[in-house]
Design a protein around this motif. Structure first.
Motif, PDB file in Angstrom:
ATOM      1  N   LYS A  42      27.642  55.009   4.566  1.00  0.00           N
ATOM      2  CA  LYS A  42      27.422  55.631   3.470  1.00  0.00           C
ATOM      3  C   LYS A  42      28.114  56.992   3.362  1.00  0.00           C
ATOM      4  O   LYS A  42      28.525  57.433   2.304  1.00  0.00           O
ATOM      5  CB  LYS A  42      25.870  55.947   3.174  1.00  0.00           C
ATOM      6  N   THR A  43      28.678  57.439   4.301  1.00  0.00           N
ATOM      7  CA  THR A  43      29.419  58.607   4.234  1.00  0.00           C
ATOM      8  C   THR A  43      30.843  58.604   4.943  1.00  0.00           C
ATOM      9  O   THR A  43      31.582  59.639   5.228  1.00  0.00           O
ATOM     10  CB  THR A  43      28.735  59.915   5.232  1.00  0.00           C
ATOM     11  N   GLY A  44      31.207  57.093   5.052  1.00  0.00           N
ATOM     12  CA  GLY A  44      32.508  57.047   5.339  1.00  0.00           C
ATOM     13  C   GLY A  44      32.701  56.897   6.951  1.00  0.00           C
ATOM     14  O   GLY A  44      33.971  57.023   7.399  1.00  0.00           O
ATOM     15  N   ASP A  45      31.408  57.027   7.841  1.00  0.00           N
ATOM     16  CA  ASP A  45      31.866  56.991   9.117  1.00  0.00           C
ATOM     17  C   ASP A  45      31.216  55.727   9.772  1.00  0.00           C
ATOM     18  O   ASP A  45      30.168  55.825  10.333  1.00  0.00           O
ATOM     19  CB  ASP A  45      30.854  58.244   9.817  1.00  0.00           C
ATOM     20  N   SER A  46      31.962  54.601   9.376  1.00  0.00           N
ATOM     21  CA  SER A  46      31.509  53.288   9.945  1.00  0.00           C
ATOM     22  C   SER A  46      31.703  53.147  11.354  1.00  0.00           C
ATOM     23  O   SER A  46      32.568  53.607  11.929  1.00  0.00           O
ATOM     24  CB  SER A  46      32.165  52.093   8.893  1.00  0.00           C
ATOM     25  N   VAL A  47      30.670  52.507  12.015  1.00  0.00           N
ATOM     26  CA  VAL A  47      30.972  52.285  13.601  1.00  0.00           C
ATOM     27  C   VAL A  47      30.311  50.911  13.688  1.00  0.00           C
ATOM     28  O   VAL A  47      28.981  50.714  13.356  1.00  0.00           O
ATOM     29  CB  VAL A  47      30.188  53.238  14.233  1.00  0.00           C
ATOM     30  N   ARG A  48      30.986  49.912  14.333  1.00  0.00           N
ATOM     31  CA  ARG A  48      30.476  48.505  14.637  1.00  0.00           C
ATOM     32  C   ARG A  48      29.248  48.672  15.535  1.00  0.00           C
ATOM     33  O   ARG A  48      29.066  49.452  16.554  1.00  0.00           O
ATOM     34  CB  ARG A  48      31.641  47.731  15.354  1.00  0.00           C
ATOM     35  N   GLN A  49      28.247  48.219  14.943  1.00  0.00           N
ATOM     36  CA  GLN A  49      26.840  48.142  15.773  1.00  0.00           C
ATOM     37  C   GLN A  49      26.823  47.089  16.948  1.00  0.00           C
ATOM     38  O   GLN A  49      26.277  47.336  17.970  1.00  0.00           O
ATOM     39  CB  GLN A  49      25.808  47.692  14.731  1.00  0.00           C
ATOM     40  N   PHE A  50      27.094  45.974  16.800  1.00  0.00           N
ATOM     41  CA  PHE A  50      26.866  44.879  17.752  1.00  0.00           C
ATOM     42  C   PHE A  50      28.268  43.987  18.061  1.00  0.00           C
ATOM     43  O   PHE A  50      28.534  43.451  16.900  1.00  0.00           O
ATOM     44  CB  PHE A  50      25.947  43.878  17.323  1.00  0.00           C
ATOM     45  N   LYS A  51      28.859  43.934  18.976  1.00  0.00           N
ATOM     46  CA  LYS A  51      30.035  43.207  19.411  1.00  0.00           C
ATOM     47  C   LYS A  51      29.893  41.761  19.072  1.00  0.00           C
ATOM     48  O   LYS A  51      30.945  40.897  18.837  1.00  0.00           O
ATOM     49  CB  LYS A  51      30.498  43.232  20.740  1.00  0.00           C
ATOM     50  N   THR A  52      28.748  41.175  19.114  1.00  0.00           N
ATOM     51  CA  THR A  52      28.392  39.831  18.878  1.00  0.00           C
ATOM     52  C   THR A  52      28.090  39.237  17.584  1.00  0.00           C
ATOM     53  O   THR A  52      28.048  37.988  16.987  1.00  0.00           O
ATOM     54  CB  THR A  52      27.178  39.176  19.739  1.00  0.00           C
ATOM     55  N   PHE A  53      28.008  40.178  16.543  1.00  0.00           N
ATOM     56  CA  PHE A  53      27.682  39.962  15.182  1.00  0.00           C
ATOM     57  C   PHE A  53      28.851  39.869  14.253  1.00  0.00           C
ATOM     58  O   PHE A  53      29.436  40.658  14.207  1.00  0.00           O
ATOM     59  CB  PHE A  53      26.650  40.899  14.563  1.00  0.00           C
ATOM     60  N   PHE A  54      29.158  38.589  13.682  1.00  0.00           N
ATOM     61  CA  PHE A  54      29.894  38.330  12.613  1.00  0.00           C
ATOM     62  C   PHE A  54      29.483  37.815  11.464  1.00  0.00           C
ATOM     63  O   PHE A  54      28.180  37.243  11.497  1.00  0.00           O
ATOM     64  CB  PHE A  54      30.952  37.384  13.354  1.00  0.00           C
ATOM     65  N   ARG A  55      29.926  37.606  10.064  1.00  0.00           N
ATOM     66  CA  ARG A  55      29.453  37.113   9.025  1.00  0.00           C
ATOM     67  C   ARG A  55      30.699  36.685   8.034  1.00  0.00           C
ATOM     68  O   ARG A  55      31.719  37.132   8.111  1.00  0.00           O
ATOM     69  CB  ARG A  55      28.419  38.039   8.215  1.00  0.00           C
ATOM     70  N   THR A  56      30.220  35.650   7.400  1.00  0.00           N
ATOM     71  CA  THR A  56      31.196  35.091   6.398  1.00  0.00           C
ATOM     72  C   THR A  56      31.017  35.525   5.063  1.00  0.00           C
ATOM     73  O   THR A  56      31.483  35.400   4.061  1.00  0.00           O
ATOM     74  CB  THR A  56      31.313  33.371   6.516  1.00  0.00           C
ATOM     75  N   ALA A  57      29.720  36.226   4.689  1.00  0.00           N
ATOM     76  CA  ALA A  57      29.284  36.837   3.573  1.00  0.00           C
ATOM     77  C   ALA A  57      29.722  38.532   3.618  1.00  0.00           C
ATOM     78  O   ALA A  57      29.826  38.838   4.550  1.00  0.00           O
ATOM     79  CB  ALA A  57      27.778  36.774   3.507  1.00  0.00           C
ATOM     80  N   THR A  58      30.165  38.907   2.350  1.00  0.00           N
ATOM     81  CA  THR A  58      30.597  40.170   2.308  1.00  0.00           C
ATOM     82  C   THR A  58      29.285  41.114   2.394  1.00  0.00           C
ATOM     83  O   THR A  58      28.278  40.583   2.293  1.00  0.00           O
ATOM     84  CB  THR A  58      31.639  40.180   1.193  1.00  0.00           C
ATOM     85  N   THR A  59      29.590  42.334   2.180  1.00  0.00           N
ATOM     86  CA  THR A  59      28.592  43.142   2.208  1.00  0.00           C
ATOM     87  C   THR A  59      27.950  43.736   1.040  1.00  0.00           C
ATOM     88  O   THR A  59      28.579  43.416  -0.060  1.00  0.00           O
ATOM     89  CB  THR A  59      29.113  44.636   3.055  1.00  0.00           C
ATOM     90  N   ASP A  60      26.616  44.251   0.992  1.00  0.00           N
ATOM     91  CA  ASP A  60      26.226  44.663  -0.030  1.00  0.00           C
ATOM     92  C   ASP A  60      26.905  45.800  -0.766  1.00  0.00           C
ATOM     93  O   ASP A  60      26.948  46.002  -1.768  1.00  0.00           O
ATOM     94  CB  ASP A  60      24.701  45.247   0.309  1.00  0.00           C
TER      95      ASP A  60
END
Length: 402
Positions: free
Chosen positions: A144-162
């Motif tokens: 939300k403040t431009g400071d994105s950090v990957r949370q879990f190395k095992t999680f992927f998705r084919t759907a885009t984000t909210d």
């Protein structure tokens, strides 16, 4: 598509004894690799969940028919999470405890995923969701403040984000539908609240006005009190962050009150069940990920073979995305096998996870690959409108940010 899809259903052989390569043998040199599927297979959201289960099943059967990964036979194990986070967490442990599960497809709900991500991450088990859109699932609250950090190395998705879906909806309503005043409601769940927040941020940046806001309980079906509040605001549309079981009666009660304004929501209401549950759905709007599957050349074989397979339930909103999510795991298994002299490695989960960064193919919904957060690189969205009691595509593209 990477490979032609096979029509009809195939019989999967049962798991046999464990072999030295780390998988189960089904006879000869064939190793069984299990792909877990987690979705709501019962309850209000089962239409979406069964479409997910069937589409994953079709992908596995296609890979088996074509012998896409030499020496490997894929088996689907589907568990019902009932759209409940606690049940999803239990299912995650079941998948983790099955040594033959090398990847999991699902779940549908972002709130369920929040309880599954850490256990999968701790176990090094790859998860690919065809439906989770909560931005924080991959990028953390810092997005939300431009400071994105990957949370879990095992999680992927084919759907885009909210973040992308909410921006697309705001862009469509303000710039194309020319609606300037919107009432905002969410169901307080991870998906609904995140989607509503993204919509609000972008709609107001465009110059739109949020004339009122509310939260509802997703299990409620009587919305006359909130409908009366909306009527006093002069809203030109209602934006709802949530899913179709509540959205449908909310929309109908809105129209029954004499307010001839559309309800708009995200992919959570883009289901064939929405107009079935809402006698006054015509004119309502929804956004969903990607271009309409029915219009994509890449999806025609998927549609044909889904129908030929004889599934009782429709593939619904996430069918193509689920097929691609499942195929991403199949591709990763193929890379792992090819890098291990044609056998499933003894550390199969690690090998599959390592291969996910290299996965890239032309899928049902378009080009499939993942960015540094595990998010899909395909940001195309489509706006749909209910016409004659069925969803019809209105516009496809990438969102303009407010």
């Amino acid at each position: 598509m990477t490979a032609a899809l096979a029509a009809g259903a195939l019989t999967l052989t049962a798991c046999g004894s464990r072999d030295e390569s780390g998988g189960d043998t089904t006879g000869g040199d064939t190793t069984t690799v299990v792909i877990g599927v987690d979705a709501p297979l019962t309850g209000d959201l089962s239409a979406l969940g069964l479409g997910i289960k069937n589409s994953a099943d079709l992908a596995a059967k296609t890979a088996n028919k074509e012998k896409y990964v030499k020496g490997v036979e894929f088996k689907i194990e589907a568990l019902d999470d009932q759209a409940q986070p606690s049940v999803g967490q239990q299912n995650a442990q079941k998948f983790i405890s099955n040594k033959d599960v090398l990847g999991v497809v699902g779940p549908l709900n972002s709130s369920v995923s929040q309880q599954m991500q850490k256990p999968f991450n701790d176990a090094g088990l790859t998860q690919v969701s065809p439906a989770n859109t909560g931005t924080e699932l991959t990028q953390g609250d810092g997005w939300k403040t431009g400071d994105s950090v990957r949370q879990f190395k095992t999680f992927f998705r084919t759907a885009t984000t909210d973040e992308i879906q909410g921006a697309f909806a705001a862009d469509y309503l303000y710039n194309q539908a020319k609606i300037k005043k919107v009432y905002l409601i969410d169901d307080q769940k991870t998906y609904g609240a995140g989607l509503a927040a993204s919509f609000k941020t972008n709609f107001t940046k465009f110059g739109g006005k949020i004339v009122g806001s509310d939260h509802i309980n997703p299990d409620d079906r009587d919305f006359n009190a909130v409908v009366a509040k909306i009527k006093k605001t002069g809203a030109e549309a209602l934006y709802y962050g949530g899913e179709y079981p509540a959205a449908a009666p909310l929309s109908q009660q809105l129209k029954d009150s004499g307010q001839n304004i559309p309800l708009m929501g995200g992919d959570g209401i883009y289901s064939g069940e929405f107009p079935k549950l809402n006698k006054k759905a015509d004119g309502d709007l929804a956004t969903s990920v990607g271009e309409p599957v029915e219009k994509l050349d890449s999806a025609q074989t998927f549609i044909k073979n889904y129908e030929a397979a004889g599934y009782e339930d429709a593939y619904e909103a996430y069918g193509g995305l689920t097929y691609d999510a499942t195929w991403a795991i199949i591709e990763a298994v193929k890379l792992a096998v090819e890098g291990n002299d044609g056998k499933v490695p003894s550390d199969g989960r690690k090998a599959v996870l390592d291969a996910m960064a290299k996965v890239k193919f032309d899928g049902v919904t378009g080009a499939i690959s993942f960015d540094e957060f595990g998010d899909t690189t395909n940001h195309t969205m489509t706006a749909y409108k209910v016409k004659n009691n069925a969803w019809a595509p209105e516009f496809s593209g990438e969102p303009k940010l407010g």
